[in-house]
Design a protein around this motif. Structure first.
Motif, short mmCIF file in Angstrom:
data_model
loop_
_atom_site.label_atom_id
_atom_site.label_comp_id
_atom_site.label_asym_id
_atom_site.label_seq_id
_atom_site.Cartn_x
_atom_site.Cartn_y
_atom_site.Cartn_z
N TRP A 169 0.83 -1.21 0.00
CA TRP A 169 0.00 0.00 0.00
C TRP A 169 0.87 1.26 0.00
O TRP A 169 0.48 2.30 -0.54
CB TRP A 169 -0.90 -0.02 1.23
N ASP A 170 2.05 1.21 0.60
CA ASP A 170 2.91 2.38 0.76
C ASP A 170 3.94 2.55 -0.35
O ASP A 170 4.89 3.31 -0.19
CB ASP A 170 3.66 2.29 2.10
N ILE A 171 3.76 1.89 -1.46
CA ILE A 171 4.83 1.89 -2.47
C ILE A 171 5.16 3.29 -2.97
O ILE A 171 6.31 3.61 -3.24
CB ILE A 171 4.48 0.94 -3.64
N LEU A 172 4.17 4.16 -3.08
CA LEU A 172 4.45 5.52 -3.54
C LEU A 172 5.28 6.27 -2.50
O LEU A 172 6.23 6.99 -2.85
CB LEU A 172 3.13 6.27 -3.79
N HIS A 173 4.94 6.09 -1.23
CA HIS A 173 5.70 6.73 -0.16
C HIS A 173 7.14 6.22 -0.12
O HIS A 173 8.06 6.96 0.21
CB HIS A 173 5.03 6.49 1.20
N ASN A 174 7.31 4.93 -0.45
CA ASN A 174 8.65 4.35 -0.46
C ASN A 174 9.53 4.95 -1.56
O ASN A 174 10.74 5.11 -1.39
CB ASN A 174 8.57 2.83 -0.67
N LEU A 175 8.91 5.28 -2.69
CA LEU A 175 9.66 5.80 -3.85
C LEU A 175 9.86 7.30 -3.81
O LEU A 175 10.83 7.82 -4.37
CB LEU A 175 8.96 5.42 -5.14
N ALA A 176 8.94 8.02 -3.19
CA ALA A 176 8.95 9.49 -3.26
C ALA A 176 10.30 10.12 -2.87
O ALA A 176 10.81 10.98 -3.60
CB ALA A 176 7.82 10.06 -2.40
N PRO A 177 10.92 9.73 -1.74
CA PRO A 177 12.20 10.37 -1.39
C PRO A 177 13.28 10.16 -2.45
O PRO A 177 14.07 11.07 -2.71
CB PRO A 177 12.58 9.70 -0.06
N TRP A 178 13.33 8.97 -3.04
CA TRP A 178 14.33 8.71 -4.07
C TRP A 178 14.09 9.60 -5.29
O TRP A 178 15.05 10.12 -5.89
CB TRP A 178 14.32 7.23 -4.46
N ILE A 179 12.84 9.77 -5.66
CA ILE A 179 12.50 10.63 -6.80
C ILE A 179 12.88 12.07 -6.51
O ILE A 179 13.51 12.75 -7.34
CB ILE A 179 11.01 10.50 -7.14
#
Length: 412
Positions: free
Chosen positions: A167-177
């Protein structure tokens, strides 16, 4: 929403002093899980029938307020709770819509993500944490060095993160982006740029850990809670997660925690490794708002004031592990007792929130769906397939951007 182990009982504990001081008041509490909460709250906003007081994820306030479902927060209430200066700026920014100074909610609790690592494994591998988390290059080298390391004869995954079903996959990627110089929307928030070269670079870097076997294949079938459980059991040397992990590592096993574990005796926290645009983290939380349909607005505002008070926020933080939204509650001695709490707070200063616009709820669904598809693609199997994988990744991100642009046009 469910944030503690016993949300119904914990809310009773939080409300107890308020109800003792107001014996004629009755408060009915409804607990929702995060997966279904958006649909339930959105339906209430559409129908105009909902609770007097409700919790809203920090990314939801703009969408629900745009439907005319929330009562603006009176200036008197804002003053009584301390106003903007009393709360994390990133979270206060989520209480109103872009280019609209009207406040529709008050911050309740906060959360951010940092790296948690096994200090004993780092020492065993001869890795200095401050060097390992310095930048993307040093982080990759450290993870490669940890690949294949064993603990008590058992193989440990160097890095653990969940896969496409989380469910949190977007939150996991956001800092890297963000740290690569990418973003979800352009500066004036009128066009999606998730398909930019910077965002694509970040996603490919993030994926490379799984493609190279640094993240075990089994981790990609898990969700965030299972990855955290694996870290507690010594299955991973590094994970990225929130303050609730600190809470677990400082809570007795008898109360559902991990304080007696080997991990609790051998862990540290660090920031995200820096990309070309720094080392920001994803910062979010929850707000409290009064619905316009409420028949008990006076009592609802008073209850909201109690729940966002310093004392109530500290109580909630001790139960949930989330951070207080109030700046004057961060240094409370009870919270300071948690190991590495001060280190965690230092990383929170690098926090960044998603854009605050009514369409974000729909946009988040689009971005999450396509990023889940992107991270599940194989792109590092050799030069030819690598080129093909890059093209496929670009097509997925282009599709996400196109869908997002349509939503932005329909919801200006």
């Amino acid at each position: 929403m469910s944030t503690t182990a016993q949300p119904q009982q914990d809310m009773k504990d939080i409300l107890r002093p308020y109800l003792q001081a107001n014996p004629s008041l009755r408060v009915n509490v409804t607990v929702l899980n995060w997966e279904s909460a958006w649909a339930r709250i959105n339906a209430a906003a559409e129908s105009g029938q909902g609770p007097d007081l409700l919790e809203l994820g920090s990314t939801w306030v703009t969408a629900i307020s745009a439907k005319g479902a929330l009562e603006p927060v009176p200036s008197t209430v804002q003053g009584l709770v301390g106003g903007a200066k009393q709360f994390f700026p990133a979270l206060w920014g989520s209480t109103h819509r872009l280019n609209d100074s009207q406040i529709y909610a008050i911050p309740w609790y906060a959360g951010a993500r940092v790296a948690f690592y096994r200090s004993d494994l780092f020492q065993h591998a001869g890795i200095r944490p401050n060097e390992a988390f310095a930048n993307w290059g040093s982080f990759k080298q450290a993870m490669q060095k940890l690949k294949g390391i064993k603990l008590d004869g058992k193989l440990v995954g160097a890095f653990g993160y969940p896969g496409k079903n989380d469910w949190d996959i977007l939150h996991n990627l956001a800092p890297w982006i963000w740290n690569a110089g990418g973003d979800f929307l352009n500066a004036d928030q009128t066009k999606a740029i998730i398909n930019s070269p910077e965002a694509m670079q970040a996603i490919r870097y993030f994926k490379s850990f799984a493609d190279e076997g640094i993240v075990p294949a089994s981790a990609l079938e898990r969700d965030s809670a299972q990855i955290e459980a694996g870290f507690f059991k010594g299955e991973y040397a590094v994970i990225f997660s929130g303050p609730w992990v600190l809470k677990m590592l400082s809570t007795d096993k008898a109360k559902g925690g991990q304080r007696e574990s080997v991990t609790a005796r051998n862990f540290g926290v660090a920031s995200y490794p820096a990309g070309i645009k720094g080392n920001q983290t994803f910062f979010s939380g929850s707000n409290l708002a009064v619905m316009k349909s409420s028949k008990n607005k006076e009592q609802a505002w008073k209850l909201l004031q109690f729940l966002v008070s310093r004392e109530a926020q500290i109580k909630y933080s001790t139960l949930s592990g989330m951070l207080p939204a109030r700046l004057d509650a961060l240094d409370d001695p009870i919270l300071q007792q948690m190991p590495h709490y001060a280190d965690f707070i230092a990383q929170v200063k690098l926090g960044r929130h998603y854009p605050v616009l009514p369409a974000w709820g729909k946009l988040e669904t689009v971005f999450r769906t396509h990023i889940a598809q992107a991270v599940s693609m194989k792109t590092n199997d050799g030069s030819d397939s690598n080129k093909l994988g890059a093209l496929s990744l670009k097509r997925v991100l282009d599709q996400a951007a196109n869908e997002a642009d349509r939503i932005l046009k329909e919801n200006p």
